[in-house]
Each structure stands twice: as structure tokens, then as C-alpha cells.
Design an enzyme around this catalytic site. Structure first.
Site, PDB file in Angstrom:
ATOM      1  N   GLY A 142      38.954  50.574 -21.977  1.00 43.92           N
ATOM      2  CA  GLY A 142      39.160  51.574 -23.030  1.00 43.92           C
ATOM      3  C   GLY A 142      38.556  52.919 -22.643  1.00 43.92           C
ATOM      4  N   ASP A 143      37.397  52.869 -22.019  1.00 40.40           N
ATOM      5  CA  ASP A 143      36.726  54.116 -21.612  1.00 40.40           C
ATOM      6  C   ASP A 143      37.568  54.874 -20.585  1.00 40.40           C
ATOM      7  OD1 ASP A 143      34.734  52.984 -23.143  1.00 40.40           O
ATOM      8  OD2 ASP A 143      33.675  52.158 -21.411  1.00 40.40           O
TER       9      ASP A 143
HETATM   10  N1  ADP Z   1      44.997  42.945 -18.553  1.00 39.33           N
HETATM   11  C1  ADP Z   1      45.339  44.236 -18.410  1.00 39.33           C
HETATM   12  N2  ADP Z   1      46.335  44.576 -17.547  1.00 39.33           N
HETATM   13  C2  ADP Z   1      46.707  45.854 -17.376  1.00 39.33           C
HETATM   14  N3  ADP Z   1      46.149  46.894 -18.043  1.00 39.33           N
HETATM   15  C3  ADP Z   1      45.157  46.613 -18.911  1.00 39.33           C
HETATM   16  C4  ADP Z   1      44.694  45.285 -19.142  1.00 39.33           C
HETATM   17  N4  ADP Z   1      43.690  45.335 -20.064  1.00 39.33           N
HETATM   18  C5  ADP Z   1      43.537  46.634 -20.375  1.00 39.33           C
HETATM   19  N5  ADP Z   1      44.414  47.391 -19.693  1.00 39.33           N
HETATM   20  C6  ADP Z   1      44.573  48.851 -19.758  1.00 39.33           C
HETATM   21  O1  ADP Z   1      43.418  49.426 -20.353  1.00 39.33           O
HETATM   22  C7  ADP Z   1      43.743  49.990 -21.623  1.00 39.33           C
HETATM   23  C8  ADP Z   1      42.602  49.784 -22.597  1.00 39.33           C
HETATM   24  O2  ADP Z   1      42.371  48.409 -22.781  1.00 39.33           O
HETATM   25  P1  ADP Z   1      41.820  47.781 -24.132  1.00 39.33           P
HETATM   26  O3  ADP Z   1      41.386  46.400 -23.810  1.00 39.33           O
HETATM   27  O4  ADP Z   1      42.845  47.932 -25.192  1.00 39.33           O
HETATM   28  O5  ADP Z   1      40.622  48.761 -24.479  1.00 39.33           O
HETATM   29  P2  ADP Z   1      39.139  48.456 -25.021  1.00 39.33           P
HETATM   30  O6  ADP Z   1      38.307  48.282 -23.769  1.00 39.33           O
HETATM   31  O7  ADP Z   1      38.779  49.682 -25.781  1.00 39.33           O
HETATM   32  O8  ADP Z   1      39.213  47.216 -25.872  1.00 39.33           O
HETATM   33  C9  ADP Z   1      45.072  49.384 -22.033  1.00 39.33           C
HETATM   34  O9  ADP Z   1      45.808  50.220 -22.894  1.00 39.33           O
HETATM   35  C10 ADP Z   1      45.742  49.215 -20.659  1.00 39.33           C
HETATM   36  O10 ADP Z   1      46.252  50.454 -20.212  1.00 39.33           O
HETATM   37  O1  FBP Z   2      34.889  47.779 -22.525  1.00 38.98           O
HETATM   38  P1  FBP Z   2      34.627  49.010 -23.332  1.00 38.98           P
HETATM   39  O2  FBP Z   2      34.643  48.707 -24.814  1.00 38.98           O
HETATM   40  O3  FBP Z   2      35.493  50.172 -22.981  1.00 38.98           O
HETATM   41  O4  FBP Z   2      33.170  49.515 -23.033  1.00 38.98           O
HETATM   42  C1  FBP Z   2      32.310  48.954 -22.080  1.00 38.98           C
HETATM   43  C2  FBP Z   2      30.955  49.532 -22.222  1.00 38.98           C
HETATM   44  O5  FBP Z   2      30.542  49.235 -23.502  1.00 38.98           O
HETATM   45  C3  FBP Z   2      29.388  48.445 -23.450  1.00 38.98           C
HETATM   46  O6  FBP Z   2      29.798  47.088 -23.519  1.00 38.98           O
HETATM   47  C4  FBP Z   2      28.482  48.838 -24.563  1.00 38.98           C
HETATM   48  O7  FBP Z   2      29.199  48.748 -25.774  1.00 38.98           O
HETATM   49  P2  FBP Z   2      28.595  49.317 -27.102  1.00 38.98           P
HETATM   50  O8  FBP Z   2      28.206  50.761 -26.858  1.00 38.98           O
HETATM   51  O9  FBP Z   2      29.726  49.170 -28.111  1.00 38.98           O
HETATM   52  O10 FBP Z   2      27.398  48.460 -27.414  1.00 38.98           O
HETATM   53  C5  FBP Z   2      28.762  48.729 -22.098  1.00 38.98           C
HETATM   54  O11 FBP Z   2      27.918  47.727 -21.661  1.00 38.98           O
HETATM   55  C6  FBP Z   2      29.955  48.944 -21.258  1.00 38.98           C
HETATM   56  O12 FBP Z   2      29.678  49.812 -20.220  1.00 38.98           O
END
Ligand code: ADP
Ligand code: FBP
Length: 326
Positions: free
Chosen positions: A268-269
Site C-alpha cells: 500500500g505504501d
Molecule cells: N499479490 C499481489 N500481486 C500483485 N500486486 C499486488 C499484490 N498485492 C498487492 N499488490 C499491489 O499493491 C497494491 C496495494 O496492495 P494492498 O494489499 O491493497 O495495500 P495495503 O498494503 O494498503 O493493504 C495493490 O493495489 C496492487 O497494485
Molecule cells: O503493508 P502496509 O500496510 O503498507 O504497511 C507496512 C508498514 O506498516 C507497518 O506494519 C506498521 O503499521 P502501522 O503504522 O499501521 O502500525 C510497518 O511495520 C510496515 O513498514
């Protein structure tokens, strides 16, 4: 001076700076534990450590994309120093908000045999509202109108629930563009002050609206409702299923890019980083979306919260399929 140089000087002078804010950073310790099991002794076969926390991850990804940002972070003790050093080594400017105690270490347990990822996140040091209020004053004075500030991640212990609301309000009043990536009450409080951009994932959005979002159309409708409430851009990421992107003028679905997953931590980041970078560069919506999806996919190929190389992102851009929904 030739025309292209003149143009780049003009663009350079007007390009907004990006600041990321991490109020509860972490040293991310990613460990491999084959057949991880609760109520058992588990053995680590491999580990790596990364400077982490959501805003810091955003800064790391922006740097790999070829951009610049300043990472503003609450840092404490030796772990905080380790994080600052790691960022500086990667040419990321650091503005530390120094507090007593020790920055947290978050354990990410990857079990490749069982196909599971388990996060065990420490709470982190306590931070008072008065420290955060002073930090906010400092951030306002170091930025200029038009700059982008990314507020990202959980709030530290001791911070009031409305912290992102107060920060969003003050930063917007100073003419800054606020990107907010948080969840739960921290997100709801921030939303009331209308940040420019939010990126909930589908589960966070569903929890926020207190209703099930069964498919892309339901997510698109929900994202448009939030836009109608005064948020300029809403990107709802859907893990391996891509993302929905909504503004007042358009709604898009960006399909996923199929890749071999190393670690989804920080996916997500990466998406937030790509949008902030694209915004600063003045890219079109379609180019920004392609870059964001390719950056998300490239980063899940990496282990830990290590940011992917730009060349890998570029190799995935052409695989992003966009569909305009409205
Ligand atoms: N299994 C995956 N395969 C391909 N792209 C992925 C996958 N998981 C995440 N992504 C990419 O990363 C983005 C963010 O993932 P997501 O899991 O929704 O965010 P968060 O870390 O905020 O939960 C997705 O929109 C996609 O572009
Ligand atoms: O996978 P995400 O949600 O994009 O963020 C990952 C980052 O968030 C953390 O899990 C920390 O999350 P929080 O700030 O929500 O406690 C970090 O350890 C990691 O670097």
C-alpha cells in the site's frame, strides 16, 4: 541555454516538494519461519531488517522511483538512530522528531511453506500531544504552499485520536496538499478535515463505511461517495485484485499485475508513493495509475519492506490494464 534546459529549470522551480510524516515508525524485522505454528517453538532460517513504518516506506519508494522527499519521523533511542542512518545512506533527507524511549521493532513472519504472512507489531514509544503540536508548527514552517505532505500509519501511544484531523486542517490552511493513509478512528478523524488523497484498501473502506463491498462496482460506488464528501482523490487498493481510482471527473479500475509475491508488507505504501511522485511530476491520471500499479506489483516481489528498483517498475508498466468505469 537551450529550450529544454529552460523548460526543466522552470519545471524544477515549480515542482512541489514531498514530505512524508511517520509518527509511529518501526524497524521492520522480516523473518522466514518454515511451517510457522502457534503454541510451538519456531526457528528462523533467514532475516532482514529495514527502516519501516508507512511514511518511511513511502520515502524509500519515492527515492527508488527517482524522486526526492523528506522523511519526518518520530525517532527514539538506538533503533531510531539506526532508522535515521539507514535513510540517510539511501539519500533520503530526515527530519527527526526526537522523543525518549525506543522506536518499535515490528516482526513480519513469512512462512513460504504454509503461504502465510504474520505481522507482530509493537506499540512503540509514547508521544505527547504537545510534542506533536510543536512538530506540526515546524512542518508548516519548513514547507511551502503547493507542497505534498503524506501522513501515514498508526498514531503513537499518547497521541489524541484527532491528531490527523488537526494536522490535515493546519497543513491545508497552509496551502499544502495532504495525502492521508491510515485506518480506523485515525482515518475517520483525518477525513473530517478533507485531505486531498486517501488510499484505503478494500477491507479498510468496508470497515469505514460499515458495509460489505462485494465487487469492483460496489467499491467504485463507495469511493465516489467519499469523493462527493469533499476528498479530491480516492484510491482503493484491492491487494492482488488491483485498485479503483475515483475523482469528481472520473472513475477507473486498474487491473492487477501478476507477479511472484515475496512480501506484501508495504504494498500500500508503494502505491501511495507512486501517486505522490506522479503528482509532483504532473503526470496524467492514466500514467499515474499505471505507475502506481506497477510500483505496487514490483514491491510485492521484494522481500521485507525493501523498495523495488525503478527498472523493475518500468518493466511492469505495460502490463497494467486500465478500464474507465465513469
Ligand atoms: N499479490 C499481489 N500481486 C500483485 N500486486 C499486488 C499484490 N498485492 C498487492 N499488490 C499491489 O499493491 C497494491 C496495494 O496492495 P494492498 O494489499 O491493497 O495495500 P495495503 O498494503 O494498503 O493493504 C495493490 O493495489 C496492487 O497494485
Ligand atoms: O503493508 P502496509 O500496510 O503498507 O504497511 C507496512 C508498514 O506498516 C507497518 O506494519 C506498521 O503499521 P502501522 O503504522 O499501521 O502500525 C510497518 O511495520 C510496515 O513498514
Amino acid at each position: 541555454m537551450d529550450v529544454s534546459k529552460v523548460q526543466s529549470v522552470i519545471q524544477g522551480a515549480t515542482m512541489p516538494s514531498i514530505y512524508t510524516v511517520t509518527l509511529n515508525p518501526a524497524l521492520d524485522k522480516t523473518v522466514r519461519v518454515p511451517n510457522f505454528a502457534v503454541d510451538q517453538v519456531n526457528r528462523i532460517t533467514w532475516l532482514r531488517q529495514d527502516a519501516g513504518g508507512k511514511g518511511i516506506n513511502v520515502s524509500k519508494v519515492i527515492a527508488k522511483l527517482g524522486g526526492e522527499s523528506t522523511a519526518i519521523a518520530v525517532l527514539a533511542g538506538q533503533t531510531g538512530q539506526w532508522i535515521a542512518n539507514a535513510l540517510v545512506e539511501n539519500n533520503i533527507k530526515v527530519q527527526a522528531i526526537t522523543v525518549p524511549g525506543e522506536t518499535r521493532t515490528n516482526l513480519k513472519v513469512v512462512d513460504t511453506e504454509g503461504g502465510t504472512n504474520t505481522d507482530i507489531n509493537e506499540p512503540g514509544p509514547e508521544v505527547t500531544d504537545s510534542v506533536l503540536d510543536q512538530a506540526l508548527v515546524d512542518v508548516v514552517s519548513m514547507t511551502s504552499a503547493g507542497d505534498i505532505v503524506v501522513l501515514s500509519g498508526s498514531l503513537p501511544r499518547g497521541a489524541s485520536t484527532n491528531t490527523y484531523g488537526r494536522w490535515t486542517r493546519a497543513l491545508r490552511d497552509a496551502g499544502l496538499k495532504v495525502y492521508l493513509d491510515a485506518d480506523g478512528t485515525a482515518l475517520s478523524a483525518g477525513l473530517e478535515q478533507k485531505p486531498s488523497f486517501i488510499k484505503p484498501n478494500d477491507h479498510e473502506l468496508s470497515a469505514m463505511l460499515n458495509r460489505e463491498l462485494v465487487d469492483v462496482n460496489a467499491i467504485a460506488t463507495a469511493a465516489s461517495e467519499i469523493v462527493a464528501g469533499g476528498i479530491d482523490t480516492v484510491c482503493v487498493s484491492m491487494g492482488g485484485n488491483g485498485a479503483v481510482y475515483a475523482t469528481t471527473n472520473e472513475v477507473w479500475y486498474a487491473g492487477p499485475v501478476k507477479v511472484k509475491v515475496g512480501s506484501t508488507v508495504g504494498a500500500g505504501d508503494s502505491v501511495v508513493a507512486a501517486f505522490a511522485f506522479a503528482d509532483a511530476q504532473g503526470l496524467s491520471t492514466e500514467d499515474a495509475l499505471r505507475l502506481a500499479m506497477a510500483t505496487g506489483a514490483a514491491n510485492v516481489m521484494e522481500s521485507g519492506t525493501q523498495a523495488a528498483e525503478r527498472s523493475v517498475v518500468d518493466s511492469l508498466i505495460k502490463k497494467v490494464q486500465l478500464t474507465r468505469l465513469h
